[in-house]
Design a protein around this motif. Sequence first.
Motif, PDB file in Angstrom:
ATOM      1  N   GLY A  63      29.339  -3.921 -11.216  1.00 16.90           N
ATOM      2  CA  GLY A  63      28.858  -3.460  -9.924  1.00 16.90           C
ATOM      3  C   GLY A  63      27.807  -4.394  -9.361  1.00 16.90           C
ATOM      4  N   THR A  64      27.367  -4.091  -8.146  1.00 12.78           N
ATOM      5  CA  THR A  64      26.405  -4.974  -7.473  1.00 12.78           C
ATOM      6  C   THR A  64      25.235  -4.172  -6.915  1.00 12.78           C
ATOM      7  N   ARG A  65      24.065  -4.813  -6.945  1.00 10.16           N
ATOM      8  CA  ARG A  65      22.861  -4.256  -6.350  1.00 10.16           C
ATOM      9  C   ARG A  65      22.460  -5.183  -5.207  1.00 10.16           C
ATOM     10  N   ALA A  66      22.171  -4.616  -4.026  1.00 12.41           N
ATOM     11  CA  ALA A  66      21.855  -5.439  -2.859  1.00 12.41           C
ATOM     12  C   ALA A  66      20.568  -4.944  -2.221  1.00 12.41           C
ATOM     13  N   LEU A  67      19.635  -5.886  -1.991  1.00  9.46           N
ATOM     14  CA  LEU A  67      18.384  -5.608  -1.292  1.00  9.46           C
ATOM     15  C   LEU A  67      18.391  -6.398   0.000  1.00  9.46           C
ATOM     16  N   ARG A  68      18.194  -5.715   1.108  1.00  9.82           N
ATOM     17  CA  ARG A  68      18.219  -6.377   2.403  1.00  9.82           C
ATOM     18  C   ARG A  68      17.161  -7.480   2.480  1.00  9.82           C
ATOM     19  N   LYS A  69      17.476  -8.553   3.135  1.00  9.90           N
ATOM     20  CA  LYS A  69      16.578  -9.705   3.236  1.00  9.90           C
ATOM     21  C   LYS A  69      15.240  -9.291   3.845  1.00  9.90           C
ATOM     22  N   GLN A  70      14.176  -9.874   3.311  1.00  8.54           N
ATOM     23  CA  GLN A  70      12.809  -9.661   3.765  1.00  8.54           C
ATOM     24  C   GLN A  70      12.304  -8.243   3.489  1.00  8.54           C
ATOM     25  N   THR A  71      13.039  -7.484   2.713  1.00  8.20           N
ATOM     26  CA  THR A  71      12.599  -6.129   2.368  1.00  8.20           C
ATOM     27  C   THR A  71      11.620  -6.184   1.199  1.00  8.20           C
ATOM     28  N   ARG A  72      10.461  -5.583   1.368  1.00 10.23           N
ATOM     29  CA  ARG A  72       9.477  -5.519   0.296  1.00 10.23           C
ATOM     30  C   ARG A  72       9.727  -4.286  -0.556  1.00 10.23           C
ATOM     31  N   LEU A  73       9.812  -4.479  -1.866  1.00 13.40           N
ATOM     32  CA  LEU A  73      10.110  -3.379  -2.791  1.00 13.40           C
ATOM     33  C   LEU A  73       8.986  -3.260  -3.810  1.00 13.40           C
ATOM     34  N   VAL A  97      -1.677  -9.972  -3.608  1.00 15.94           N
ATOM     35  CA  VAL A  97      -1.422 -11.410  -3.751  1.00 15.94           C
ATOM     36  C   VAL A  97      -0.050 -11.755  -3.161  1.00 15.94           C
ATOM     37  N   GLY A  98      -0.024 -12.814  -2.357  1.00 19.04           N
ATOM     38  CA  GLY A  98       1.234 -13.270  -1.775  1.00 19.04           C
ATOM     39  C   GLY A  98       1.534 -12.687  -0.415  1.00 19.04           C
ATOM     40  N   LEU A  99       0.779 -11.677   0.012  1.00 21.96           N
ATOM     41  CA  LEU A  99       1.009 -11.100   1.341  1.00 21.96           C
ATOM     42  C   LEU A  99       0.308 -11.943   2.406  1.00 21.96           C
ATOM     43  N   PRO A 100       0.892 -12.064   3.591  1.00 25.09           N
ATOM     44  CA  PRO A 100       0.292 -12.887   4.656  1.00 25.09           C
ATOM     45  C   PRO A 100      -0.891 -12.183   5.325  1.00 25.09           C
ATOM     46  N   LEU A 101      -1.966 -11.993   4.545  1.00 23.86           N
ATOM     47  CA  LEU A 101      -3.161 -11.316   5.048  1.00 23.86           C
ATOM     48  C   LEU A 101      -4.367 -12.197   4.774  1.00 23.86           C
ATOM     49  N   ASP A 102      -5.334 -12.212   5.703  1.00 21.98           N
ATOM     50  CA  ASP A 102      -6.557 -12.960   5.432  1.00 21.98           C
ATOM     51  C   ASP A 102      -7.490 -12.095   4.580  1.00 21.98           C
ATOM     52  N   ALA A 103      -8.585 -12.683   4.142  1.00 26.72           N
ATOM     53  CA  ALA A 103      -9.498 -12.011   3.209  1.00 26.72           C
ATOM     54  C   ALA A 103     -10.048 -10.715   3.795  1.00 26.72           C
ATOM     55  N   ILE A 139       0.241   4.072  -8.495  1.00 29.78           N
ATOM     56  CA  ILE A 139       0.878   4.415  -7.224  1.00 29.78           C
ATOM     57  C   ILE A 139       0.116   3.782  -6.061  1.00 29.78           C
ATOM     58  N   ALA A 140      -1.212   3.817  -6.133  1.00 28.88           N
ATOM     59  CA  ALA A 140      -2.025   3.215  -5.076  1.00 28.88           C
ATOM     60  C   ALA A 140      -1.762   1.720  -4.981  1.00 28.88           C
ATOM     61  N   ALA A 141      -1.597   1.045  -6.141  1.00 25.10           N
ATOM     62  CA  ALA A 141      -1.316  -0.391  -6.140  1.00 25.10           C
ATOM     63  C   ALA A 141       0.040  -0.695  -5.515  1.00 25.10           C
ATOM     64  N   ALA A 142       0.992   0.227  -5.668  1.00 24.58           N
ATOM     65  CA  ALA A 142       2.291   0.041  -5.025  1.00 24.58           C
ATOM     66  C   ALA A 142       2.203   0.289  -3.523  1.00 24.58           C
ATOM     67  N   LEU A 143       1.446   1.314  -3.129  1.00 24.29           N
ATOM     68  CA  LEU A 143       1.363   1.685  -1.716  1.00 24.29           C
ATOM     69  C   LEU A 143       0.556   0.690  -0.887  1.00 24.29           C
ATOM     70  N   ILE A 144      -0.434   0.047  -1.497  1.00 22.25           N
ATOM     71  CA  ILE A 144      -1.337  -0.814  -0.721  1.00 22.25           C
ATOM     72  C   ILE A 144      -0.611  -2.001  -0.102  1.00 22.25           C
ATOM     73  N   ALA A 145       0.508  -2.414  -0.712  1.00 20.42           N
ATOM     74  CA  ALA A 145       1.278  -3.533  -0.160  1.00 20.42           C
ATOM     75  C   ALA A 145       2.219  -3.094   0.956  1.00 20.42           C
ATOM     76  N   ALA A 173       4.414   9.573   4.329  1.00 22.68           N
ATOM     77  CA  ALA A 173       3.974   8.575   5.304  1.00 22.68           C
ATOM     78  C   ALA A 173       4.547   7.196   5.007  1.00 22.68           C
ATOM     79  N   ALA A 174       5.254   7.043   3.878  1.00 23.47           N
ATOM     80  CA  ALA A 174       5.799   5.734   3.490  1.00 23.47           C
ATOM     81  C   ALA A 174       7.151   5.506   4.159  1.00 23.47           C
ATOM     82  N   GLY A 175       7.784   4.358   3.839  1.00 21.09           N
ATOM     83  CA  GLY A 175       9.092   4.039   4.413  1.00 21.09           C
ATOM     84  C   GLY A 175      10.197   4.779   3.678  1.00 21.09           C
ATOM     85  N   ALA A 176      10.949   4.065   2.856  1.00 21.70           N
ATOM     86  CA  ALA A 176      12.009   4.677   2.067  1.00 21.70           C
ATOM     87  C   ALA A 176      11.550   4.776   0.623  1.00 21.70           C
ATOM     88  N   CYS A 177      11.913   5.859  -0.050  1.00 23.50           N
ATOM     89  CA  CYS A 177      11.531   5.967  -1.460  1.00 23.50           C
ATOM     90  C   CYS A 177      12.615   6.698  -2.251  1.00 23.50           C
TER      91      CYS A 177
END
Length: 602
Positions: A63-73, A97-103, A139-145, A173-177
């Motif tokens: 089988g195959t698993r597909a994640l849409r491009k640019q989707t953050r998981l 780390v790695g997110l396009p955010l300034d300090a 959970i907070a570490a997952a949600l903060i991104a 309040a999140a997107g998809a879960c």
Amino acid sequence: MLEKMGVLLSGSALSKSFGARPLFEDLSLSLSDGDRTGLIGPNGSGKTTLLEILAGREAPDSGTRALRKQTRLAYVPQDSLFAPSDTVVSVLTAALVGLPLDAEEKLGRIELMLGRAEFTDRTTPAAALSGGWKKRLSIAAALIAAPDVLLLDEPTNHLDLEGILWLESAIQAAGACLVVTHDRYFLERVATHMLEINRIYPGSAFQVKGNYSEFLEKREDFLEAQKKQTDALATKVRREIEWLRRGPKARTGKSRARIDSAGRLIDEFSAATQRSRGGTAKIDFTASDRKTKRLIEAEAIGKTLGGRRLFRNLSLTLAPGVRIGLVGANGSGKTTLLKLLAGELSPDEGEIRRAERLQIVSFAQDRGAHLDPDISLRRALCPEGDMVIYRDRTVHVVGWAKRFLFLEEQLEMPVSKLSGGERARVMIARLMLATADVLLLDEPTNDLDIPTLEVLEDSLLDFPGAIVLVSHDRYMLDRVSTIVIGLDGGEGNAFADYSQWEAFRGEQLSEKPAPKLPRPATPTEEPKKKLSYLHQREWDGMEAKILEAEHELAACQRELQASASDPDRVTEAYDKMHAAQRRVEDLYARWAELESQLIPNP
């Protein structure tokens, strides 16, 4: 920026086996923005494995698993593990780390998440947090991104009421879960879709749009239709087998086609029959049938740990038939109170009396510490030989294992390879071999599947001795407990059920001040409608009546707590408390009605 529409994550025709045992076959699912999918299934059915595949951490057999491009998981596994050097802030910082955010933006997100997740000490070592706060930090570490897709594996394990309510709010309040959980209240409140993994279904899964109640209704309809289909298939198979027994000659194309069709029909029926073979664990604790009226009495006990008072002046009585549910925030002293009742700790004040030769059976929250991960399942279930003694009868280890849904070929498997729910069933199997007057159960529901939870609930309801239950499973607490005691640093408040405790805590946590009756009108205020003489007298006395009714309700609540040792008195006290509560509600409703008559004309 990713457009919020369409399928974000999908799995198509996924199959996975664990050794020679298939977990699921030909399973397909998808997750779109806004979907909150609850994932359930029997222990060992492959829920965690499916999440690992969808998270990209494990490959399917097919089988195959597909994640849409640019989707953050983001994926939060069952166990929250942190390095010794990690602090609350460093964990949240690493998640950005790695997110396009300034300090400055990162600092703002961290401060916001610290507030939302209610972390007051940001320098606390993550490894030093309690199980519930570790889970909250994960959970907070997952949600903060701000992920587009959030995968959660048993997130309510170890969370207290406030933590679960916070999680419910955060997920909505999140997107998809996609959430693996067996918390039925959580699924009822949060889920917009339900997915059950179970080999009784074609394609190993059954999916429904709706919450848990809607899922139960549609599943019942599906299983009934499947049963009718299987019965009809059985009739066809019997007819074809009778025709085959008559020895048809396969000399014509028609005969050969019917023989081939009969073979396919038999295979189809065999597969349907195999799928329908479900099962639930057989849980039945061994009671001593002791008739002693007072098994354990705690009188005005108090306990302080680490300089923090857990409770004081707490009194309770355990008698046969009394089932106390303990609730409270993480660290409020629930596990400590169980250890006090068991005699493992001593109170700082007050006294605990136990009946002579009292037999207490305890289920510890940290069951991993009580199971050697390197021993085999056989030795975990049966430490010596091949027989166990259950209720004065000898039972072979193979039969004992089957009672808890273990296959014979699993007996030589090391405990470390078992799922969390399977390890919980091993612990329950051990407890059932011991005779008990009192059951002290600390989070026994963690990792158990819903069918096993229901069997456990039935067994606890049938147990004639006394029970003290600590659980985050709100449905079980409501169903099993005859009384609920809430620990909040004081004497402990008694409630008729968990729902009352939840309402009480909601009022305590609310930032809104308690509602007050309106002040009498002054000459400078806008003129209001005038009440009749009788209604004005009623209005003038309303505040006193409400205060009197609230005092009566408080007295009834205290009486309910004092009646915990007497099942007959508990029922009577419960009815009185409900009557007092209805009186308070009726008075407030009447007050609102009179107030509406005082509103000025438009």
